[in-house]
Enzyme design. Structure first.
Site, short mmCIF file in Angstrom:
data_model
loop_
_atom_site.label_atom_id
_atom_site.label_comp_id
_atom_site.label_asym_id
_atom_site.label_seq_id
_atom_site.Cartn_x
_atom_site.Cartn_y
_atom_site.Cartn_z
N SER A 140 -55.42 24.05 62.92
CA SER A 140 -54.75 24.31 64.21
C SER A 140 -54.52 25.81 64.34
O SER A 140 -54.41 26.51 63.31
CB SER A 140 -53.40 23.59 64.25
OG SER A 140 -52.57 24.09 65.29
N TYR A 156 -45.58 21.33 59.93
CA TYR A 156 -46.91 21.21 60.56
C TYR A 156 -47.71 22.50 60.35
O TYR A 156 -48.87 22.47 59.95
CB TYR A 156 -46.75 20.90 62.05
CG TYR A 156 -48.05 20.66 62.78
CD1 TYR A 156 -48.63 19.38 62.82
CD2 TYR A 156 -48.72 21.69 63.43
CE1 TYR A 156 -49.82 19.16 63.50
CE2 TYR A 156 -49.91 21.48 64.10
CZ TYR A 156 -50.46 20.22 64.14
OH TYR A 156 -51.65 20.00 64.80
N1 NAD Z 1 -53.79 17.60 70.23
C1 NAD Z 1 -53.64 18.88 69.92
O1 NAD Z 1 -53.16 19.70 70.74
C2 NAD Z 1 -54.08 19.40 68.58
C3 NAD Z 1 -54.14 20.79 68.38
C4 NAD Z 1 -54.54 21.29 67.15
C5 NAD Z 1 -54.86 20.43 66.12
N2 NAD Z 1 -54.79 19.08 66.35
C6 NAD Z 1 -55.12 18.20 65.22
O2 NAD Z 1 -56.17 17.33 65.60
C7 NAD Z 1 -56.06 16.11 64.86
C8 NAD Z 1 -56.17 14.94 65.81
O3 NAD Z 1 -55.22 15.07 66.80
P1 NAD Z 1 -55.24 14.27 68.19
O4 NAD Z 1 -54.71 15.22 69.18
O5 NAD Z 1 -56.56 13.61 68.40
O6 NAD Z 1 -54.09 13.22 67.88
P2 NAD Z 1 -54.00 11.65 68.06
O7 NAD Z 1 -52.59 11.30 67.78
O8 NAD Z 1 -54.62 11.24 69.35
O9 NAD Z 1 -54.95 11.12 66.87
C9 NAD Z 1 -54.60 11.18 65.52
C10 NAD Z 1 -55.12 9.91 64.85
O10 NAD Z 1 -54.89 10.00 63.44
C11 NAD Z 1 -54.50 8.72 62.98
N3 NAD Z 1 -53.74 8.84 61.75
C12 NAD Z 1 -52.56 9.48 61.58
N4 NAD Z 1 -52.14 9.32 60.31
C13 NAD Z 1 -53.08 8.56 59.68
C14 NAD Z 1 -53.19 8.05 58.36
N5 NAD Z 1 -52.24 8.24 57.43
N6 NAD Z 1 -54.28 7.31 58.05
C15 NAD Z 1 -55.25 7.06 58.98
N7 NAD Z 1 -55.18 7.52 60.25
C16 NAD Z 1 -54.10 8.26 60.59
C17 NAD Z 1 -53.64 8.16 64.12
O11 NAD Z 1 -53.52 6.74 64.06
C18 NAD Z 1 -54.37 8.66 65.36
O12 NAD Z 1 -55.28 7.71 65.88
C19 NAD Z 1 -54.75 16.20 64.10
O13 NAD Z 1 -55.04 16.59 62.76
C20 NAD Z 1 -54.00 17.29 64.82
O14 NAD Z 1 -53.07 17.92 63.98
C21 NAD Z 1 -54.41 18.54 67.53
#
Ligand code: NAD
Length: 252
Positions: A140, A156
């Protein structure tokens, strides 16, 4: 099978979420066969010729080993690992350091950084057996720069900075085994995880300022497209890269 991923096999974690789901669609459209892993079976894509859903909690080492084994068992090999699974830890007690609880710290580090470590450990033997491969870790911008008042979740930030360090360490160690390891650092992406931030007017306005290329959030597809590039032979000379996908956030 046509497409830039030829007939390659990928494990994508967090495949029920915004970015993971977009990656499953893009990777399969590019010719890959994908083991789609998420702890939430309801959000996983259904089974198909190119997609095998796998439900499990990646904080458990046995689940990570079983996921890597299932990819090989189902599709015959493993070439690509895209580590997407992660959480925003506010509900567990993440916050600025003076207010972050022990549970918030431990949970966020275990889910965000721990799952990347455990999935890499589980997948590496199969990547080595395949003669090489590509690992892409989702970090991130908050692992690169401070988030100020509006993004004050310090466990985080530490978890994502940890992913950056792990990526570089793995990249140099596994390069002779032809395994490329790279990280993506998205800004704010319009997914369920970002709903709280985007629902707050001050935060949404801040994001628009920080991402001047987009004047708003990224799409999940824009992040998945960067992962597809790193997974493909177009990135054959790239390892240890920490690539912002942030509409200009970290250039400021
Ligand atoms: N959305 C943003 O703005 C953003 C920005 C930077 C980084 N990210 C990173 O991108 C990644 C995905 O984020 P997203 O926005 O798609 O979020 P999201 O919440 O839509 O998806 C995350 C998925 O991970 C799964 N998950 C969480 N813990 C788990 C575990 N222990 N075992 C198996 N599955 C698990 C959840 O069930 C969910 O479906 C994350 O690592 C997040 O930190 C997101």
């Amino acid at each position: 099978m046509s497409g830039v991923l030829g007939d390659r096999v990928a494990v994508i974690t967090g495949a029920g979420g915004g970015i993971g789901r977009a990656a499953v669609e893009l990777f399969t459209a590019a010719g890959a066969r994908v083991l789609a892993v998420d702890q939430d079976p309801i959000r996983l894509p259904g089974p198909g010729v190119s997609v095998h859903p796998f439900a499990g909690d990646l904080t458990k080492a046995g689940v990570c080993s079983a996921a890597a084994a299932a990819a090989v068992e189902h599709f015959g090999a493993l070439h690509i690992l895209f580590n997407v699974a992660g959480i925003s830890g506010r509900r567990f007690g993440d916050g600025p350091v003076h207010a972050c609880t022990d549970q918030g710290w431990a949970t966020v580090l275990d889910v965000n950084l721990g799952t990347v470590f455990r999935m890499c450990r589980a997948a590496l033997p199969a990547l080595i057996d395949a003669g090489g491969g590509s690992v892409i870790n989702l970090a991130s911008v908050l692992g690169l720069v401070g988030g100020g008042e509006l993004f004050a979740t310090h466990a985080y930030a530490a978890s994502k900075a940890g992913i950056v360090g792990l990526t570089r360490a793995m990249a140099t160690y596994y390069a002779p085994r032809r395994i490329r390891v790279n990280a993506l650092c998205p800004g704010l992406v319009a997914t369920p995880m970002a709903a709280r931030a985007l629902g707050d007017r001050a935060t949404a306005a801040h994001v628009a300022r920080m991402q001047p290329l987009l004047d708003g959030p990224l799409t999940a597809e824009q992040v998945a497209a960067a992962a597809l590039f790193l997974a493909s032979d177009a990135a054959a000379g790239i390892t240890g890269a920490v690539l912002p996908v942030d509409g200009g956030w970290t250039a400021q």
